[in-house]
Design a protein around this motif. Structure first.
Motif, PDB file in Angstrom:
ATOM      1  N   SER A  52       4.118   4.291   3.139  1.00 52.27           N
ATOM      2  CA  SER A  52       4.061   2.940   2.598  1.00 52.27           C
ATOM      3  C   SER A  52       4.145   1.929   3.720  1.00 52.27           C
ATOM      4  O   SER A  52       4.704   2.202   4.781  1.00 52.27           O
ATOM      5  CB  SER A  52       5.235   2.738   1.634  1.00 52.27           C
ATOM      6  N   ASP A  53       3.609   0.742   3.460  1.00 52.05           N
ATOM      7  CA  ASP A  53       3.717  -0.342   4.438  1.00 52.05           C
ATOM      8  C   ASP A  53       4.972  -1.165   4.188  1.00 52.05           C
ATOM      9  O   ASP A  53       5.166  -2.204   4.791  1.00 52.05           O
ATOM     10  CB  ASP A  53       2.482  -1.237   4.409  1.00 52.05           C
ATOM     11  N   ALA A  54       5.824  -0.699   3.292  1.00 56.21           N
ATOM     12  CA  ALA A  54       7.016  -1.459   2.928  1.00 56.21           C
ATOM     13  C   ALA A  54       8.241  -0.556   2.816  1.00 56.21           C
ATOM     14  O   ALA A  54       8.121   0.666   2.775  1.00 56.21           O
ATOM     15  CB  ALA A  54       6.780  -2.173   1.604  1.00 56.21           C
ATOM     16  N   PHE A  55       9.371  -1.170   2.704  1.00 58.72           N
ATOM     17  CA  PHE A  55      10.646  -0.475   2.570  1.00 58.72           C
ATOM     18  C   PHE A  55      10.892  -0.095   1.109  1.00 58.72           C
ATOM     19  O   PHE A  55      10.660  -0.902   0.223  1.00 58.72           O
ATOM     20  CB  PHE A  55      11.766  -1.376   3.078  1.00 58.72           C
ATOM     21  N   PHE A  56      11.310   1.125   0.860  1.00 59.47           N
ATOM     22  CA  PHE A  56      11.681   1.576  -0.486  1.00 59.47           C
ATOM     23  C   PHE A  56      13.202   1.724  -0.555  1.00 59.47           C
ATOM     24  O   PHE A  56      13.741   2.729  -0.096  1.00 59.47           O
ATOM     25  CB  PHE A  56      11.064   2.954  -0.765  1.00 59.47           C
ATOM     26  N   PRO A  57      13.906   0.765  -1.121  1.00 53.94           N
ATOM     27  CA  PRO A  57      15.360   0.919  -1.210  1.00 53.94           C
ATOM     28  C   PRO A  57      15.757   2.016  -2.193  1.00 53.94           C
ATOM     29  O   PRO A  57      16.699   2.731  -1.970  1.00 53.94           O
ATOM     30  CB  PRO A  57      15.841  -0.452  -1.691  1.00 53.94           C
ATOM     31  N   THR A  62       0.822  -1.198   0.000  1.00 54.31           N
ATOM     32  CA  THR A  62       0.000   0.000   0.000  1.00 54.31           C
ATOM     33  C   THR A  62       0.862   1.256   0.000  1.00 54.31           C
ATOM     34  O   THR A  62       1.820   1.361   0.750  1.00 54.31           O
ATOM     35  CB  THR A  62      -0.916   0.031   1.231  1.00 54.31           C
ATOM     36  N   ILE A  63       0.488   2.195  -0.850  1.00 56.77           N
ATOM     37  CA  ILE A  63       1.067   3.530  -0.863  1.00 56.77           C
ATOM     38  C   ILE A  63      -0.099   4.479  -0.646  1.00 56.77           C
ATOM     39  O   ILE A  63      -1.137   4.362  -1.293  1.00 56.77           O
ATOM     40  CB  ILE A  63       1.724   3.867  -2.216  1.00 56.77           C
ATOM     41  N   ILE A  64       0.065   5.423   0.262  1.00 56.64           N
ATOM     42  CA  ILE A  64      -1.016   6.345   0.572  1.00 56.64           C
ATOM     43  C   ILE A  64      -0.471   7.764   0.618  1.00 56.64           C
ATOM     44  O   ILE A  64       0.643   7.986   1.089  1.00 56.64           O
ATOM     45  CB  ILE A  64      -1.699   5.942   1.897  1.00 56.64           C
ATOM     46  N   ILE A  65      -1.239   8.700   0.099  1.00 55.06           N
ATOM     47  CA  ILE A  65      -0.863  10.107   0.128  1.00 55.06           C
ATOM     48  C   ILE A  65      -1.870  10.830   1.007  1.00 55.06           C
ATOM     49  O   ILE A  65      -3.080  10.736   0.779  1.00 55.06           O
ATOM     50  CB  ILE A  65      -0.837  10.699  -1.294  1.00 55.06           C
ATOM     51  N   ILE A  91      -0.132   4.903  -9.037  1.00 56.01           N
ATOM     52  CA  ILE A  91      -1.591   4.939  -8.913  1.00 56.01           C
ATOM     53  C   ILE A  91      -2.011   5.971  -7.873  1.00 56.01           C
ATOM     54  O   ILE A  91      -2.906   6.785  -8.100  1.00 56.01           O
ATOM     55  CB  ILE A  91      -2.153   3.545  -8.571  1.00 56.01           C
ATOM     56  N   ALA A  92      -1.355   5.959  -6.719  1.00 51.32           N
ATOM     57  CA  ALA A  92      -1.679   6.922  -5.664  1.00 51.32           C
ATOM     58  C   ALA A  92      -1.423   8.353  -6.121  1.00 51.32           C
ATOM     59  O   ALA A  92      -2.235   9.248  -5.862  1.00 51.32           O
ATOM     60  CB  ALA A  92      -0.869   6.614  -4.410  1.00 51.32           C
ATOM     61  N   LEU A  93      -0.325   8.575  -6.832  1.00 51.16           N
ATOM     62  CA  LEU A  93      -0.019   9.914  -7.323  1.00 51.16           C
ATOM     63  C   LEU A  93      -1.011  10.364  -8.391  1.00 51.16           C
ATOM     64  O   LEU A  93      -1.399  11.537  -8.431  1.00 51.16           O
ATOM     65  CB  LEU A  93       1.410   9.975  -7.861  1.00 51.16           C
ATOM     66  N   GLN A 102      -0.819  -4.050  -5.651  1.00 48.58           N
ATOM     67  CA  GLN A 102      -0.001  -4.234  -6.846  1.00 48.58           C
ATOM     68  C   GLN A 102       1.222  -5.087  -6.511  1.00 48.58           C
ATOM     69  O   GLN A 102       1.715  -5.074  -5.391  1.00 48.58           O
ATOM     70  CB  GLN A 102       0.471  -2.870  -7.379  1.00 48.58           C
ATOM     71  N   THR A 103       1.735  -5.804  -7.488  1.00 49.80           N
ATOM     72  CA  THR A 103       2.966  -6.566  -7.254  1.00 49.80           C
ATOM     73  C   THR A 103       4.168  -5.643  -7.219  1.00 49.80           C
ATOM     74  O   THR A 103       5.200  -5.996  -6.662  1.00 49.80           O
ATOM     75  CB  THR A 103       3.164  -7.631  -8.348  1.00 49.80           C
ATOM     76  N   SER A 104       4.044  -4.479  -7.777  1.00 55.93           N
ATOM     77  CA  SER A 104       5.129  -3.496  -7.798  1.00 55.93           C
ATOM     78  C   SER A 104       4.751  -2.303  -6.930  1.00 55.93           C
ATOM     79  O   SER A 104       3.698  -1.684  -7.122  1.00 55.93           O
ATOM     80  CB  SER A 104       5.371  -3.026  -9.235  1.00 55.93           C
ATOM     81  N   ARG A 105       5.605  -1.961  -5.983  1.00 54.49           N
ATOM     82  CA  ARG A 105       5.360  -0.779  -5.156  1.00 54.49           C
ATOM     83  C   ARG A 105       5.459   0.494  -5.982  1.00 54.49           C
ATOM     84  O   ARG A 105       4.800   1.485  -5.678  1.00 54.49           O
ATOM     85  CB  ARG A 105       6.337  -0.732  -3.993  1.00 54.49           C
ATOM     86  N   ILE A 106       6.282   0.467  -7.011  1.00 50.68           N
ATOM     87  CA  ILE A 106       6.401   1.643  -7.878  1.00 50.68           C
ATOM     88  C   ILE A 106       5.077   1.886  -8.594  1.00 50.68           C
ATOM     89  O   ILE A 106       4.607   3.022  -8.687  1.00 50.68           O
ATOM     90  CB  ILE A 106       7.572   1.476  -8.870  1.00 50.68           C
TER      91      ILE A 106
END
Length: 70
Positions: free
Chosen positions: A61-66, A18-21, A45-47, A36-40
């Motif tokens: 995000s609920d995940a790490f963005f390297p 999940t990505i949230i703005i 989509i969120a943008l 989505q399988t891709s966080r990007i």
């Protein structure tokens, strides 16, 4: 910090990747990308949903963005 608290309340109830703005002035979401399988792709989509409300808003995000290049 208030924006982050709001974002995490929403993220906890949505699918993974999940990505949230969250708006800078109002306690509300402006864009959500999830499942989505891709966080990007989820971020794009969120943008797209948030349109003109991204100035000063936060992206959480609920995940790490390297590394993220949009």
């Amino acid at each position: 910090m208030e924006q982050m608290r709001i974002a995490w309340k929403f993220i906890a109830r949505i699918k993974s990747n999940t990505i949230i703005i969250v708006d800078k002035d109002l306690p509300m979401t402006r864009g959500i990308g999830c499942g989505q399988t891709s966080r990007i792709r989820a971020a794009k989509i969120a943008l797209e949903q948030s349109e003109k409300y991204t100035n000063g808003a936060i992206l959480a995000s609920d995940a790490f963005f390297p590394l993220m290049i949009l």
